[in-house]
Write a protein that holds these residues in place. Structure first.
Motif, PDB file in Angstrom:
ATOM      1  N   THR A 268      15.308 -13.159 -12.258  1.00 14.27           N
ATOM      2  CA  THR A 268      13.588 -13.532 -12.084  1.00 14.27           C
ATOM      3  C   THR A 268      13.246 -13.459 -11.037  1.00 14.27           C
ATOM      4  O   THR A 268      12.389 -12.689 -11.036  1.00 14.27           O
ATOM      5  N   ARG A 269      14.414 -14.434 -10.553  1.00 12.38           N
ATOM      6  CA  ARG A 269      13.923 -14.976  -8.762  1.00 12.38           C
ATOM      7  C   ARG A 269      13.507 -12.754  -7.932  1.00 12.38           C
ATOM      8  O   ARG A 269      12.258 -13.341  -7.213  1.00 12.38           O
ATOM      9  N   ARG A 270      14.496 -12.053  -8.542  1.00 15.89           N
ATOM     10  CA  ARG A 270      13.968 -10.742  -8.051  1.00 15.89           C
ATOM     11  C   ARG A 270      13.003 -10.257  -7.651  1.00 15.89           C
ATOM     12  O   ARG A 270      11.819  -9.456  -7.245  1.00 15.89           O
ATOM     13  N   ALA A 271      12.445 -10.826  -9.388  1.00 17.82           N
ATOM     14  CA  ALA A 271      11.702  -9.929 -10.065  1.00 17.82           C
ATOM     15  C   ALA A 271       9.968 -11.453  -9.035  1.00 17.82           C
ATOM     16  O   ALA A 271       8.711  -9.973  -8.851  1.00 17.82           O
ATOM     17  N   ILE A 272       9.673 -12.048  -9.313  1.00 12.88           N
ATOM     18  CA  ILE A 272       9.177 -13.041  -8.325  1.00 12.88           C
ATOM     19  C   ILE A 272       8.572 -12.537  -6.654  1.00 12.88           C
ATOM     20  O   ILE A 272       7.886 -12.222  -6.239  1.00 12.88           O
ATOM     21  N   VAL A 273      10.149 -13.001  -6.138  1.00  9.81           N
ATOM     22  CA  VAL A 273      10.137 -11.840  -4.794  1.00  9.81           C
ATOM     23  C   VAL A 273       9.222 -11.056  -4.783  1.00  9.81           C
ATOM     24  O   VAL A 273       8.399 -11.145  -4.119  1.00  9.81           O
ATOM     25  N   ASP A 274       9.497  -9.883  -5.791  1.00  5.38           N
ATOM     26  CA  ASP A 274       8.886  -8.695  -5.394  1.00  5.38           C
ATOM     27  C   ASP A 274       7.226  -8.681  -5.583  1.00  5.38           C
ATOM     28  O   ASP A 274       6.786  -7.779  -4.867  1.00  5.38           O
ATOM     29  N   ALA A 275       7.418  -9.612  -6.798  1.00  5.13           N
ATOM     30  CA  ALA A 275       5.474  -9.403  -7.160  1.00  5.13           C
ATOM     31  C   ALA A 275       5.046 -10.455  -5.980  1.00  5.13           C
ATOM     32  O   ALA A 275       3.897 -10.068  -5.951  1.00  5.13           O
TER      33      ALA A 275
ATOM     34  N   ARG B 278       1.312  -7.934   0.608  1.00  3.21           N
ATOM     35  CA  ARG B 278       0.738  -6.250   0.807  1.00  3.21           C
ATOM     36  C   ARG B 278      -0.347  -5.350   0.396  1.00  3.21           C
ATOM     37  O   ARG B 278      -0.776  -5.143   1.401  1.00  3.21           O
ATOM     38  N   THR B 279      -0.725  -5.991  -0.923  1.00  7.76           N
ATOM     39  CA  THR B 279      -1.615  -5.327  -1.446  1.00  7.76           C
ATOM     40  C   THR B 279      -3.275  -6.028  -0.913  1.00  7.76           C
ATOM     41  O   THR B 279      -4.328  -5.855  -0.823  1.00  7.76           O
ATOM     42  N   LEU B 280      -2.731  -7.564  -1.224  1.00  9.02           N
ATOM     43  CA  LEU B 280      -4.535  -8.720   0.246  1.00  9.02           C
ATOM     44  C   LEU B 280      -4.837  -7.352   1.347  1.00  9.02           C
ATOM     45  O   LEU B 280      -5.378  -7.490   2.108  1.00  9.02           O
TER      46      LEU B 280
ATOM     47  N   LEU C 253       6.662  -4.889   3.453  1.00  4.65           N
ATOM     48  CA  LEU C 253       6.411  -4.054   4.264  1.00  4.65           C
ATOM     49  C   LEU C 253       6.707  -2.293   3.869  1.00  4.65           C
ATOM     50  O   LEU C 253       6.305  -1.262   4.218  1.00  4.65           O
ATOM     51  N   GLY C 254       7.652  -1.626   2.581  1.00  2.00           N
ATOM     52  CA  GLY C 254       7.111  -1.448   1.801  1.00  2.00           C
ATOM     53  C   GLY C 254       8.678  -0.479   2.063  1.00  2.00           C
ATOM     54  O   GLY C 254       8.871   1.413   2.467  1.00  2.00           O
ATOM     55  N   ARG C 255       9.716  -1.297   3.014  1.00  2.00           N
ATOM     56  CA  ARG C 255      11.034  -0.607   4.181  1.00  2.00           C
ATOM     57  C   ARG C 255      12.179  -0.877   2.895  1.00  2.00           C
ATOM     58  O   ARG C 255      12.140  -1.912   2.082  1.00  2.00           O
TER      59      ARG C 255
ATOM     60  N   ALA D  54       9.594  -4.434  10.781  1.00  4.42           N
ATOM     61  CA  ALA D  54      10.018  -5.655  10.273  1.00  4.42           C
ATOM     62  C   ALA D  54      10.670  -6.784  11.564  1.00  4.42           C
ATOM     63  O   ALA D  54      11.141  -7.681  10.711  1.00  4.42           O
ATOM     64  N   THR D  55      11.345  -6.327  12.588  1.00  4.41           N
ATOM     65  CA  THR D  55      12.096  -7.330  12.946  1.00  4.41           C
ATOM     66  C   THR D  55      10.997  -7.957  13.917  1.00  4.41           C
ATOM     67  O   THR D  55      10.669  -9.085  14.176  1.00  4.41           O
ATOM     68  N   ARG D  56       9.694  -6.950  14.452  1.00  4.99           N
ATOM     69  CA  ARG D  56       8.463  -7.672  15.019  1.00  4.99           C
ATOM     70  C   ARG D  56       7.399  -8.172  14.416  1.00  4.99           C
ATOM     71  O   ARG D  56       7.530  -9.170  14.261  1.00  4.99           O
ATOM     72  N   LEU D  57       7.514  -7.704  13.017  1.00  2.00           N
ATOM     73  CA  LEU D  57       6.982  -9.778  12.040  1.00  2.00           C
ATOM     74  C   LEU D  57       7.574 -10.454  12.027  1.00  2.00           C
ATOM     75  O   LEU D  57       6.739 -11.037  12.019  1.00  2.00           O
TER      76      LEU D  57
END
Length: 257
Positions: free
Chosen positions: A144-151, A157-159, A230-232, A239-242
């Motif tokens: 559940t935690r993973r699903a929330i993080v991904d959502a 990302r969409t925003l 980031l879709g990585r 990722a490091t720069r962000l």
């Protein structure tokens, strides 16, 4: 302004209850969900509105009303109703397929020389704000935690992919639904949103706000969020720069306190 907006999805229901007009909604006597906001030199309130449809099922909404509660900008130096701005942003998000709250009615009038506006949005009763999920975080199943993080990462990302900066990206403004091991997320409180103009700096502004106000997730879960955003699949230069931008912004804010 008398060109009111009424969403097709609520037209029949509101007409059934005689609430398809500004004056009818303005005159409703409802309890406030919290104390009215008297900032900006005006008044603004939120009430819950529940209406039974033709089949007897209850549909829930939030009715927001305000008087002279204005925000000023270069485009509106004399001020505009904050609900007018929020309604416009809701419609922009809808156009750009960014999941957010649904507006079902908006109207604005000048009454006794004062700017009066109302906005009705559909209640997200099948979602919970992220801060409530975070309060239960240690007890939640790992899946559940993973699903929330991904959502949440997918929504951010969409925003940003649509060119929008939420500008107030706190857990209480992210509503999450978990159903059958899958999570979906939507945004609320779009009054302060604007277009992204500074690229990574703007995106880091949103992500830093979310990171600083999020309590509970472990470092590995925060890394998962960044990679999903980031879709990585693994850390790379982007990722490091962000991450560096986010951390530097956090340190600058901490130094100013």
């Amino acid at each position: 302004m008398k060109d009111d907006f009424l969403a097709d999805s609520a037209r029949a229901l509101f007409a059934q209850h005689g609430l398809d007009r500004f004056d009818a909604l303005w005159a409703l006597e409802l309890d406030h969900v919290d104390a009215p906001n008297t900032g900006r030199g005006g008044w603004s309130s939120v009430s819950r509105l529940e209406l039974a449809d033709a089949n007897g099922a209850v549909q829930a909404f939030y009715l927001k009303r305000q008087i002279d509660h204005l925000s000023r900008s270069l485009r509106h130096p004399l001020g505009e109703a904050t609900f007018a701005r929020e309604f416009r942003n809701i419609r922009r998000y809808q156009h750009d397929d960014v999941p957010a709250l649904e507006a079902v009615f908006f109207g604005q009038r000048r009454i006794a020389g004062k700017v009066c506006a109302l906005l009705v949005t559909r209640a997200l009763d099948d979602h919970k704000p992220l801060d409530r999920w975070l309060a239960e975080w240690p007890a939640l199943p790992r899946a559940t935690r993973r699903a929330i993080v991904d959502a949440v990462a997918g929504l951010a990302r969409t925003l940003h992919g649509a060119g929008h900066l939420h500008n107030c990206l706190y857990p209480k403004h992210l509503f999450v639904r978990v159903d059958g091991g899958r999570a979906t997320a939507r945004l609320i409180d779009l009054e302060k949103t604007r277009r992204i103009v500074l690229g990574t700096r703007d995106r880091a502004r949103d992500l830093d706000a979310l990171n600083r106000h999020t309590r509970g997730p472990a470092a590995t879960e925060r890394l998962r969020f960044l990679l999903r955003y980031l879709g990585r699949d693994s850390l790379d230069d982007a990722a490091t720069r962000l991450a560096d931008h986010i951390l530097r912004r956090r340190h600058r804010k901490a130094a100013r306190r």
